[in-house]
Design a protein around this motif. Structure first.
Motif, PDB file in Angstrom:
ATOM      1  N   ARG A  52      -1.645   6.529   4.837  1.00 48.28           N
ATOM      2  CA  ARG A  52      -2.006   5.423   3.957  1.00 48.28           C
ATOM      3  C   ARG A  52      -2.410   5.941   2.585  1.00 48.28           C
ATOM      4  N   THR A 102       5.792   1.918   3.542  1.00 54.30           N
ATOM      5  CA  THR A 102       4.897   2.636   4.441  1.00 54.30           C
ATOM      6  C   THR A 102       3.656   1.804   4.740  1.00 54.30           C
ATOM      7  N   ALA A 150       0.651   6.842   0.628  1.00 49.99           N
ATOM      8  CA  ALA A 150       1.323   5.633   0.158  1.00 49.99           C
ATOM      9  C   ALA A 150       0.596   5.039  -1.036  1.00 49.99           C
ATOM     10  N   GLY A 188       6.207   4.186  -0.773  1.00 52.67           N
ATOM     11  CA  GLY A 188       4.858   3.645  -0.832  1.00 52.67           C
ATOM     12  C   GLY A 188       4.658   2.316  -0.132  1.00 52.67           C
ATOM     13  N   MET A 227       9.434   8.738   4.761  1.00 51.07           N
ATOM     14  CA  MET A 227       8.289   8.304   5.544  1.00 51.07           C
ATOM     15  C   MET A 227       8.162   9.119   6.834  1.00 51.07           C
TER      16      MET A 227
END
Length: 405
Positions: A13, A56, A16, A53, A289
């Motif tokens: 996270r 994800t 991202a 980004g 990813m």
């Protein structure tokens, strides 16, 4: 006691979030009239390093929801919590952005601030808080989640009845079929739906035109999150085995995507050529990813300091996501009057660094205040404890993000 916290999700996270801030920092400079070709090309190359980004964040939103809510679900309690920690912060920041932009517009004050129609439009189609479109999209997922969760439980129960080999083959077959269907959908979105919008009447034309706001257009990432939540062990094994292959696919598509944008642009680079809703962009997103997920797994026992930093960033990334566009606006207030010819690349990097620091600082400060859940979605959290990256208690908060579509 809650389920074990999967620490690599928080770390992914954070990556991202950093990618999204970089995208918006680049977008602030790449369209300026005084930009030179060298800066334009370099910013385009950097931009295509960040395409993972927002998708994800979609993947992580789904994986956390399916992971934490795989049993019976109280729909009204579920929706109430989402409204409190997601929709109310959306309302708050929509008003903040609306007021900030209009504070520097003389005509707004000449009318006595009576521009409420534009505020209502912001609640449906965010423009000043351009990153807030993601919340409108993810709320659709929340509304439909009880039905999706029931389908998830039914499919999981049936697949668990199979032996290990058939179970893995069944999941891969479903993902492959869904991926092929999704590529067809993206092909139609990128090459056909714009034409359809000009030929069909309302309200269908509006739905097609604003299709990037629909959670259905990101459906494969939700399905991928469900597959990850269903069996973390197998998912980790797949990402580790696919790591070199994903790296090679990403490199090839990175070159291809950069070439397409530079070839298809005129004097000004057109980043919309590599929109999320394009088949080739989908391939580079998936490769990057999965590559980053596998890389985080390899780093678990090698660089704990770096992973702790990523975990901290990921913890406050939602508030940072809400605030980062405002920070970019403030920086732009000082940089837009400047002649930056030959300096757009370093200024974009400087803007990125300042925005990350400021937005995370704002998120951290607000999260420690009373009523933080109404502003940044969560209050002050207890410090993490333990020696291993996966021995923490469950974190039921949902992941968010935004970016150029």
């Amino acid at each position: 006691m809650g389920k074990p916290r999967i620490e690599e999700w928080t770390q992914l996270r954070s990556l991202a979030f950093l990618a999204i801030v970089m995208q918006h920092s680049i977008a602030e400079y790449i369209y300026r009239a005084d930009i030179e070709p060298a800066d334009s090309t370099m910013l385009t190359m950097m931009y295509h390093m960040t395409r993972f980004g927002t998708p994800t964040f979609v993947f992580l939103s789904a994986v956390l929801m399916f992971y934490n809510y795989d049993g019976k679900l109280n729909y009204f309690a579920f929706i109430r919590k989402r409204l409190e920690t997601v929709f109310v912060p959306f309302l708050f920041w929509t008003i903040v952005y609306w007021l900030y932009v209009r504070a520097f517009t003389p005509s707004f004050w000449q009318k006595g601030g009576q521009d409420w129609g534009s505020l209502l439009r912001e609640l449906v189609q965010p423009q000043t808080g351009y990153q807030l479109w993601f919340i409108l999209m993810i709320i659709q997922f929340y509304i439909c989640f009880p039905l999706l969760a029931a389908l998830y439980r039914g499919a999981k129960n049936k697949i668990n009845l199979l032996d290990e080999g058939r179970r893995t083959g069944s999941v891969l077959a479903v993902l492959a079929f869904a991926g092929a269907c999704y590529i067809i959908l993206l092909y139609l979105s990128y090459y056909r739906m714009g034409y359809w919008a000009g030929r069909i009447g309302s309200p269908w034309a509006a739905l097609v035109t604003h299709r990037s706001y629909s959670f259905l257009m990101y459906g494969f990432y939700f399905l991928l999150g469900a597959a990850c939540a269903a069996n973390i062990g197998n998912w980790r094994a797949w990402c580790t085995k696919l790591l070199p292959w994903c790296g090679m696919v990403f490199l090839g598509m990175y070159i291809r995507l950069g070439y397409d944008v530079l070839r298809g642009s005129g004097e000004t680079v057109n980043l919309n050529i590599s929109t999320y809703l394009k088949p080739s962009t989908f391939i580079i997103i998936m490769a990057q990813m999965l590559f980053l997920y596998g890389l985080l797994l390899l780093l678990r026992e090698r660089n704990q300091a770096f992973l702790r930093l990523l975990s901290w960033i990921g913890t406050y990334s939602f508030g940072g996501y809400l605030a980062h566009a405002l920070v970019i606006y403030v920086i732009a207030y000082f940089t837009r009057p400047l002649n930056l010819a030959g300096s757009h690349l370093p200024f974009a990097l400087l803007t990125f660094a300042l925005t990350v620091l400021a937005s995370l600082g704002i998120s951290y400060a607000l999260s420690r205040m009373p009523g933080a859940r109404w502003i940044v979605g969560a209050g002050r959290r207890k410090p993490l404890r333990g020696n291993k990256v996966n021995d923490y208690r469950g974190d039921s908060r949902t992941v968010f993000g935004a970016g150029n579509r």
